[in-house]
Design a protein around this motif. Structure first.
Motif, PDB file in Angstrom:
ATOM      1  N   ALA A  11       0.995  -1.192  -0.066  1.00  0.00           N
ATOM      2  CA  ALA A  11       0.084   0.013  -0.002  1.00  0.00           C
ATOM      3  C   ALA A  11       0.759   1.333   0.035  1.00  0.00           C
ATOM      4  O   ALA A  11       2.057   1.471   0.330  1.00  0.00           O
ATOM      5  N   ASP A  12       0.069   2.203  -0.347  1.00  0.00           N
ATOM      6  CA  ASP A  12       0.825   3.917  -0.200  1.00  0.00           C
ATOM      7  C   ASP A  12       0.854   4.047   1.379  1.00  0.00           C
ATOM      8  O   ASP A  12      -0.417   4.532   1.804  1.00  0.00           O
ATOM      9  N   PHE A  13       1.773   3.926   2.099  1.00  0.00           N
ATOM     10  CA  PHE A  13       1.681   4.243   3.548  1.00  0.00           C
ATOM     11  C   PHE A  13       1.454   5.867   3.785  1.00  0.00           C
ATOM     12  O   PHE A  13       0.954   6.100   5.214  1.00  0.00           O
ATOM     13  N   GLY A 144       6.891  -8.111  -4.095  1.00  0.00           N
ATOM     14  CA  GLY A 144       7.198  -7.863  -5.506  1.00  0.00           C
ATOM     15  C   GLY A 144       8.321  -8.656  -6.206  1.00  0.00           C
ATOM     16  O   GLY A 144       8.851  -8.592  -6.945  1.00  0.00           O
ATOM     17  N   GLN A 145       8.495 -10.070  -5.288  1.00  0.00           N
ATOM     18  CA  GLN A 145       9.518 -10.976  -5.696  1.00  0.00           C
ATOM     19  C   GLN A 145       8.807 -12.143  -6.566  1.00  0.00           C
ATOM     20  O   GLN A 145       7.529 -12.127  -6.609  1.00  0.00           O
ATOM     21  N   PHE A 200      -2.064  -4.235  -5.536  1.00  0.00           N
ATOM     22  CA  PHE A 200      -1.855  -2.755  -5.714  1.00  0.00           C
ATOM     23  C   PHE A 200      -1.256  -2.086  -6.767  1.00  0.00           C
ATOM     24  O   PHE A 200      -1.631  -0.959  -7.160  1.00  0.00           O
ATOM     25  N   ASN A 201      -0.681  -2.895  -7.664  1.00  0.00           N
ATOM     26  CA  ASN A 201      -0.140  -2.339  -8.845  1.00  0.00           C
ATOM     27  C   ASN A 201      -1.269  -2.473 -10.027  1.00  0.00           C
ATOM     28  O   ASN A 201      -1.046  -1.971 -11.207  1.00  0.00           O
ATOM     29  N   GLU A 207     -10.858  -5.777  -9.946  1.00  0.00           N
ATOM     30  CA  GLU A 207     -10.607  -6.688 -10.931  1.00  0.00           C
ATOM     31  C   GLU A 207      -9.587  -7.605 -10.451  1.00  0.00           C
ATOM     32  O   GLU A 207      -9.839  -8.883 -10.719  1.00  0.00           O
ATOM     33  N   ALA A 208      -8.464  -7.125  -9.953  1.00  0.00           N
ATOM     34  CA  ALA A 208      -7.380  -7.934  -9.437  1.00  0.00           C
ATOM     35  C   ALA A 208      -7.878  -9.086  -8.456  1.00  0.00           C
ATOM     36  O   ALA A 208      -7.517 -10.298  -8.539  1.00  0.00           O
ATOM     37  N   ILE A 209      -8.779  -8.613  -7.545  1.00  0.00           N
ATOM     38  CA  ILE A 209      -9.191  -9.297  -6.313  1.00  0.00           C
ATOM     39  C   ILE A 209      -9.907 -10.640  -6.979  1.00  0.00           C
ATOM     40  O   ILE A 209      -9.893 -11.567  -6.592  1.00  0.00           O
TER      41      ILE A 209
END
Ligand code: DX5
Ligand code: ZN
Length: 214
Positions: A11-13, A144-145, A200-201, A207-209
């Motif tokens: 997330a954007d903290f 992100g790995q 998040f990206n 849609e992603a979920i």
């Protein structure tokens, strides 16, 4: 249907409330919170001050993933926030059975996490007392790995074990999960996936979920 737990680590903290509300409104099933202490993993994240702010704005239950050296200390810190699950790494716990009992006595569902090298059989004699086993499909520490695909075979072995010993115990997978590997995870009996960067990206969190809720 697979349950989806977006990882707040992506997330954007600076806009944490906005992002936590966004994933809850987009239909996630759990909110995955990664707690890292800079010792067990080479990264440092958030403590109870920030997690209590997340708990206040989340409309879905919290799934707290501890990546720390002193599990019992952190369980005591986070228990007052009433998460649905607290998971701890078996590689970092001398008395996992005792800690499972402690977490349950606090009214929280206990879960154990296995790093990529730890065999499914490591939890065989604990399965009866667990609500969930979390299989890492990356080395813990960062979002992100890339997905380590040996987790598929491990999940399949764990699926066979839990069907025999405790069919109510869920299997969760964390790291590099996306629409590219969700089918293979579903095929081997995975019940819950954590997804950070993929959700998040994405241009649409909903849609992603939904693409993972298969
Ligand atoms: C890694 C964390 C994950 C991570 C997942 O140590 O446990 O929850 O945030 O992020 P992605 O989905 O980007 O791999
Ligand atoms: Zn995690």
């Amino acid at each position: 249907m697979i349950k989806v737990a977006p990882s707040v680590l992506s997330a954007d903290f600076g806009n944490l409330q906005r992002d936590v509300e966004a994933i809850c409104d987009a239909g996630c099933d759990l909110v995955h919170v990664d707690v890292m202490d800079g010792h067990f993993v080479p990264n440092l994240t958030i403590g109870p001050v920030v997690v209590s702010s997340i708990a206040k704005c989340a409309t879905k239950p919290l799934d707290i993933h501890l990546m720390v050296e002193n599990n019992t200390f952190f369980v005591d810190l986070f228990a007052p926030l009433k998460p649905e699950y607290i998971s701890f790494h078996i590689e970092e716990e001398k008395h996992p059975h005792r800690l499972i009992q402690k977490i349950r006595s606090l009214g929280i569902k206990p879960a154990i996490v296995l790093n990529p090298h730890t065999p499914a059989e490591a939890v065989e004699y604990l399965l009866k007392d667990l609500d969930m086993v979390l299989l890492m499909s990356v080395n813990p520490g960062f979002g992100g790995q890339s997905f380590i695909d040996t987790v598929i075979e491990k999940a399949s072995r764990l699926n066979a074990l839990r069907n025999k010993i405790n069919p109510d115990c869920l299997i969760e997978v964390d790291g590099g999960v996306s629409d590219k590997n969700i089918k293979s995870l579903k095929n081997v009996g995975v019940d819950v996936v954590v997804a950070g960067s993929y959700v998040f990206n994405h241009s649409s969190k909903k849609e992603a979920i939904e693409s993972l809720q298969i």
